[in-house]
Design an enzyme around this catalytic site. Sequence first.
Site, PDB file in Angstrom:
ATOM      1  N   LYS A 211       1.309   9.982   5.782  1.00 56.47           N
ATOM      2  CA  LYS A 211       1.372   8.565   6.137  1.00 56.47           C
ATOM      3  C   LYS A 211       2.660   7.898   5.641  1.00 56.47           C
ATOM      4  CE  LYS A 211      -3.637   7.923   6.626  1.00 56.47           C
ATOM      5  NZ  LYS A 211      -4.765   6.976   6.448  1.00 56.47           N
TER       6      LYS A 211
ATOM      7  N   LYS B 290      -2.220  -1.562  -3.814  1.00 58.12           N
ATOM      8  CA  LYS B 290      -3.072  -0.377  -3.762  1.00 58.12           C
ATOM      9  C   LYS B 290      -2.224   0.880  -3.815  1.00 58.12           C
ATOM     10  CE  LYS B 290      -6.039   1.924  -0.518  1.00 58.12           C
ATOM     11  NZ  LYS B 290      -6.615   1.905   0.788  1.00 58.12           N
TER      12      LYS B 290
ATOM     13  N   LYS C 154       0.865  -1.185   0.000  1.00 56.44           N
ATOM     14  CA  LYS C 154       0.000   0.000   0.000  1.00 56.44           C
ATOM     15  C   LYS C 154       0.895   1.226   0.000  1.00 56.44           C
ATOM     16  CE  LYS C 154      -3.617   2.415   2.494  1.00 56.44           C
ATOM     17  NZ  LYS C 154      -4.657   2.321   3.524  1.00 56.44           N
TER      18      LYS C 154
ATOM     19  N   SER D 160     -10.258   5.364  -4.911  1.00 53.35           N
ATOM     20  CA  SER D 160     -11.195   6.480  -5.089  1.00 53.35           C
ATOM     21  C   SER D 160     -10.712   7.520  -6.102  1.00 53.35           C
ATOM     22  CB  SER D 160     -11.458   7.138  -3.740  1.00 53.35           C
ATOM     23  OG  SER D 160     -10.247   7.605  -3.160  1.00 53.35           O
TER      24      SER D 160
ATOM     25  N   TYR E 215     -15.008   0.863  -7.346  1.00 54.64           N
ATOM     26  CA  TYR E 215     -16.264   1.601  -7.208  1.00 54.64           C
ATOM     27  C   TYR E 215     -17.109   1.482  -8.475  1.00 54.64           C
ATOM     28  CZ  TYR E 215     -13.671   3.341  -3.228  1.00 54.64           C
ATOM     29  OH  TYR E 215     -12.945   3.391  -2.068  1.00 54.64           O
TER      30      TYR E 215
ATOM     31  N   ARG F 142     -10.933   9.839   1.575  1.00 55.76           N
ATOM     32  CA  ARG F 142     -10.831  10.554   2.860  1.00 55.76           C
ATOM     33  C   ARG F 142     -11.936  11.594   2.977  1.00 55.76           C
ATOM     34  NH1 ARG F 142      -4.152  11.014   2.951  1.00 55.76           N
ATOM     35  NH2 ARG F 142      -3.794   8.749   2.958  1.00 55.76           N
TER      36      ARG F 142
ATOM     37  N   GLU G  27       7.381  -7.056   1.707  1.00 55.25           N
ATOM     38  CA  GLU G  27       6.054  -7.081   2.328  1.00 55.25           C
ATOM     39  C   GLU G  27       5.304  -8.369   1.961  1.00 55.25           C
ATOM     40  OE1 GLU G  27       4.847  -5.162   4.560  1.00 55.25           O
ATOM     41  OE2 GLU G  27       5.844  -3.213   4.430  1.00 55.25           O
TER      42      GLU G  27
HETATM   43  C1  PBG Z   1      -7.470   3.536   5.374  1.00 50.84           C
HETATM   44  C2  PBG Z   1      -7.829   3.232   3.973  1.00 50.84           C
HETATM   45  C3  PBG Z   1      -7.647   4.116   2.901  1.00 50.84           C
HETATM   46  C4  PBG Z   1      -8.238   3.509   1.794  1.00 50.84           C
HETATM   47  C5  PBG Z   1      -8.723   2.259   2.187  1.00 50.84           C
HETATM   48  N1  PBG Z   1      -8.455   2.096   3.543  1.00 50.84           N
HETATM   49  C6  PBG Z   1      -7.084   5.491   2.847  1.00 50.84           C
HETATM   50  C7  PBG Z   1      -5.836   5.836   3.500  1.00 50.84           C
HETATM   51  O1  PBG Z   1      -4.947   5.017   3.733  1.00 50.84           O
HETATM   52  O2  PBG Z   1      -5.724   7.023   3.846  1.00 50.84           O
HETATM   53  C8  PBG Z   1      -8.313   4.157   0.452  1.00 50.84           C
HETATM   54  C9  PBG Z   1      -9.323   3.649  -0.504  1.00 50.84           C
HETATM   55  C10 PBG Z   1      -9.603   4.543  -1.651  1.00 50.84           C
HETATM   56  O3  PBG Z   1      -8.975   5.592  -1.859  1.00 50.84           O
HETATM   57  O4  PBG Z   1     -10.519   4.205  -2.415  1.00 50.84           O
HETATM   58  N2  PBG Z   1      -6.704   2.709   6.100  1.00 50.84           N
END
Ligand code: PBG
Length: 324
Positions: A216, A247, A194, A273, A312, A204, A232
């Site tokens: 982050k 991701k 990730k 997203s 989505y 968010r 990982e």
């Molecule tokens: C949070 C989480 C995130 C997403 C899924 N779980 C966002 C982040 O790490 O800030 C993002 C999913 C998306 O953008 O569609 N742990």
Amino acid sequence: MLQRPRRNRKSAVIRDMIQETRLDASNLIFPLFIIDGNQQKTEVSSMPGIYRYSIDNLLREVESCLKLGLKSFDLFPNIEESLKDKYATESYRDGSLYLRAIAEVKKNFPEACVVTDVAMDPYSSDGHDGIVENGEILNDETLDVLGKMALAHAQAGADIIAPSDMMDGRIGYIREHLDQHGFSHVSLMSYTAKYASAFYGPFRDALGSAPKHGDKKTYQMNPANSKEALIEGQLDAAEGADFLMVKPGLPYLDIIKLLADNFDLPIAAYNVSGEYAMLKAAIQNGWLDAERSIMETLLSFRRAGATAILTYHAKEVLEKGWLK
Ligand code: PBG
């Protein structure tokens, strides 16, 4: 010319015959946002066509997806600011919005596959995926919260638990915690690779979960790196993950392929997203054709080696009959 590759493209029948990858409804996981209240359905402004649902409407939405043949859902909660704290205690409180949502979906639709998200950020007053102390994210202390959260999800009926926090050692910790409490049958879909990405912005917005300070980057991966994805992957596989996820999706097709080539576990891709927002905006402007651009995007994840695709677009491709 002995080789004329165009011969294999000359008719629809032949093109179909030699098609290497296909997309099927069974590959799709539909993320759904949940809010408190009754009869609520509010659109996420940066994600046209995507809504936050109160539990009653969530059940209607799941039902209409099931009728279309879409059977897997990943749930995410929008938590009221007043319920957030430093330790994300709302995430495992009996009777919380999220735990009720999981239980209601499973009670009404036992055939649905419910994926749950384990991470502190939607419940954290700091908006981070770990416990924050003096600006640092505490790894091992966070594992305790993640373990409690995962167990609560399992007790509520989760089929697959997906830790999205990126703390070290969390897959092994959660696996052991679940097993000790009699939930060895609950699967783990690890957010293995990730990345610290700009493409989570609309998500968010949907959850009101942006970090209140800092970023982050001390736990999510550097977009410049691919070798870390292998480290990982090795850790998650050894710690008992059932799926390895990459991701975001589209900017990381090389990482999907890298994990698919190096591990025998099924690979999941999260078409996040921001990727959705990007495509929707262009489609709404008439700059891209909806069916062709969405289907090409989803097929690219399959070609790169993903079996499961969190997207989505899941409902819309079925509703519009684009999966032939
Ligand atoms: C949070 C989480 C995130 C997403 C899924 N779980 C966002 C982040 O790490 O800030 C993002 C999913 C998306 O953008 O569609 N742990």
